[in-house]
Design an enzyme around this catalytic site. Structure first.
Site, PDB file in Angstrom:
ATOM      1  N   ARG A 154       0.317  10.285  -7.261  1.00 43.11           N
ATOM      2  CA  ARG A 154      -1.032   9.849  -6.922  1.00 43.11           C
ATOM      3  C   ARG A 154      -1.312  10.076  -5.455  1.00 43.11           C
ATOM      4  NH1 ARG A 154      -0.504   6.344  -2.463  1.00 43.11           N
ATOM      5  NH2 ARG A 154       0.689   4.468  -2.971  1.00 43.11           N
ATOM      6  N   GLU A 173      -7.199  -0.713  -4.384  1.00 43.80           N
ATOM      7  CA  GLU A 173      -6.795  -0.834  -2.984  1.00 43.80           C
ATOM      8  C   GLU A 173      -7.557   0.146  -2.106  1.00 43.80           C
ATOM      9  OE1 GLU A 173      -2.817   0.035  -0.324  1.00 43.80           O
ATOM     10  OE2 GLU A 173      -2.563  -1.031  -2.232  1.00 43.80           O
ATOM     11  N   ARG A 218      -8.199   6.344  -6.137  1.00 48.75           N
ATOM     12  CA  ARG A 218      -6.802   6.704  -6.348  1.00 48.75           C
ATOM     13  C   ARG A 218      -6.795   7.781  -7.432  1.00 48.75           C
ATOM     14  NH1 ARG A 218      -2.528   3.024  -4.795  1.00 48.75           N
ATOM     15  NH2 ARG A 218      -2.949   2.642  -2.589  1.00 48.75           N
ATOM     16  N   CYS A 229      -4.190   0.968   3.725  1.00 50.77           N
ATOM     17  CA  CYS A 229      -2.854   0.558   4.159  1.00 50.77           C
ATOM     18  C   CYS A 229      -2.217   1.660   5.006  1.00 50.77           C
ATOM     19  CB  CYS A 229      -1.971   0.262   2.952  1.00 50.77           C
ATOM     20  SG  CYS A 229      -0.301  -0.282   3.390  1.00 50.77           S
ATOM     21  N   THR A 266       0.741   2.510   5.386  1.00 53.75           N
ATOM     22  CA  THR A 266       1.836   3.222   4.729  1.00 53.75           C
ATOM     23  C   THR A 266       1.341   4.431   3.956  1.00 53.75           C
ATOM     24  OG1 THR A 266       1.736   1.882   2.704  1.00 53.75           O
ATOM     25  CG2 THR A 266       3.158   1.082   4.485  1.00 53.75           C
ATOM     26  N   ARG A 278       2.107   9.549  -3.287  1.00 49.85           N
ATOM     27  CA  ARG A 278       3.332   8.923  -3.773  1.00 49.85           C
ATOM     28  C   ARG A 278       3.714   9.602  -5.087  1.00 49.85           C
ATOM     29  NH1 ARG A 278       5.136   4.673  -7.118  1.00 49.85           N
ATOM     30  NH2 ARG A 278       7.060   3.729  -6.316  1.00 49.85           N
ATOM     31  N   ARG A 303      11.825   1.172  -6.578  1.00 52.09           N
ATOM     32  CA  ARG A 303      11.075  -0.023  -6.969  1.00 52.09           C
ATOM     33  C   ARG A 303      11.435  -0.364  -8.399  1.00 52.09           C
ATOM     34  NH1 ARG A 303       4.735   1.168  -5.385  1.00 52.09           N
ATOM     35  NH2 ARG A 303       4.947   1.312  -3.113  1.00 52.09           N
ATOM     36  N   GLU A 357       4.950  -2.514  -7.241  1.00 58.18           N
ATOM     37  CA  GLU A 357       5.463  -2.750  -5.893  1.00 58.18           C
ATOM     38  C   GLU A 357       6.047  -4.146  -5.732  1.00 58.18           C
ATOM     39  OE1 GLU A 357       3.932  -2.017  -1.308  1.00 58.18           O
ATOM     40  OE2 GLU A 357       2.537  -1.891  -2.977  1.00 58.18           O
TER      41      GLU A 357
END
Length: 311
Positions: free
Chosen positions: A56, A155, A159, A207, A209, A216, A246, A251
């Site tokens: 993603r 988020e 996405r 975010c 990250t 990811r 994970r 998460e």
């Protein structure tokens, strides 16, 4: 969490040291991008016990706030823009958009059971203000095969997801590359707007990250040898391989059994091709090591006897 694109840029003194440490980059590193899947060497070993592959990226659209600070009107605007744009997707990418607001319970439950739909209640998102006005302005798009999905206003504003059963990472990446272009071109055609892109930080996300590529790439894989050897040791090994382990429930969902979600750790300072290659090579290495650990952990001891036990 970052409230707006401008705040991400102007708060560099605060964010930069954190970003550099997490992504393993130098202070002068800049975003780099390369979606040419022909440059990837090999694939995940077909004998590896991989259940599924998912890749993603996140994307934000110029002119709309990021999730922690987006207004109600802007959130609905993002949804309406994507809803119109997604109607232009062709061939393998063509599908249907399902808004969360007013979604039939049977449809919602099926999407949740299939692990496609995001749900409310994540503590981190709630504290950051990302679940305001829930579920208005949120939804999910997926193609007929449910191998190409887009989450709207979770988020991040968008996405973009490519996924399928098995371990064909290269095939999933190819679909993702086409999907990102389709979303970008359709949004541009409908609104004249581009994705938020900064020369240094890359694609801007809520975010830190997820700065840079925002990508990811992960597989769900069984690692019984590593599980018996120790989860902490697996985490340390993944760190050495620039991977992130994970549990399969997300998460913050915890770990059960011997199945892990293994992904690239970094997003910024490395191209998409580099990150995919890192993930493929790392997963293959973990699988090979897992087989060796199983041999050591479950091998029967050799019994040497002078006298035969057979009459």
């Amino acid at each position: 969490a970052v409230v707006s694109t401008q705040s991400a840029i102007t708060a560099g003194d605060v964010f930069d040291p954190i970003i550099q440490e997490y992504h393993g980059i130098s202070a002068d590193a800049k975003h780099t991008s390369d979606m040419d899947f022909s440059k990837i060497t090999g694939n995940v070993n077909p004998e590896a016990p991989v259940h599924s592959t998912r890749i993603r990226v996140g994307r934000s659209i110029d002119g709309f706030g990021l999730s922690p600070g987006i207004t109600r009107e802007q959130r609905v605007g993002v949804e309406n823009l994507f809803k119109t744009a997604s109607a232009n997707f062709k061939d393998e990418l063509a599908g249907t958009y399902y808004p969360l607001a007013g979604m039939e319970e049977s449809v919602r439950q099926q999407l949740v059971d299939d692990h496609f739909l995001f749900v409310s209640g994540d503590r981190n998102l709630t504290v950051a203000g990302m679940e305001r006005d829930w579920p208005e302005g949120r939804g999910i798009f997926h193609n007929k095969e449910k191998t190409f999905l887009v989450w709207v206003n979770e988020e991040d504003q968008l996405r973009i997801i490519s996924m399928e059963k098995g371990g064909d990472v290269l095939g999933v990446f190819k679909r993702l590359a086409g999907g990102i272009e389709a979303v970008k071109d359709s949004v541009k055609a409908e609104s004249g707007k581009d994705f938020c892109l900064d020369e240094k930080y890359g694609y801007v996300h809520s975010c830190p990250t997820n700065l840079g590529t925002g990508m990811r790439a992960s597989v769900h894989i069984d690692l019984p040898g590593w599980t018996a050897h120790g989860v902490d040791k697996l985490k340390a090994r993944c760190e050495e391989l620039s991977l992130q382990p994970r549990g399969t429930r997300g998460e913050s969902g915890g770990q059960t059994g011997c199945t892990y979600d293994i992904s690239n750790k970094h997003r910024l300072g490395y191209s998409e091709v580099q990150l995919i290659q890192t993930m493929i090579d790392g997963v293959n290495k973990l699988y090979d090591e897992d087989l060796e650990l199983q041999k050591k952990l479950y091998a029967f001891p050799e019994i040497k006897s002078v006298n035969s036990l057979v009459a």
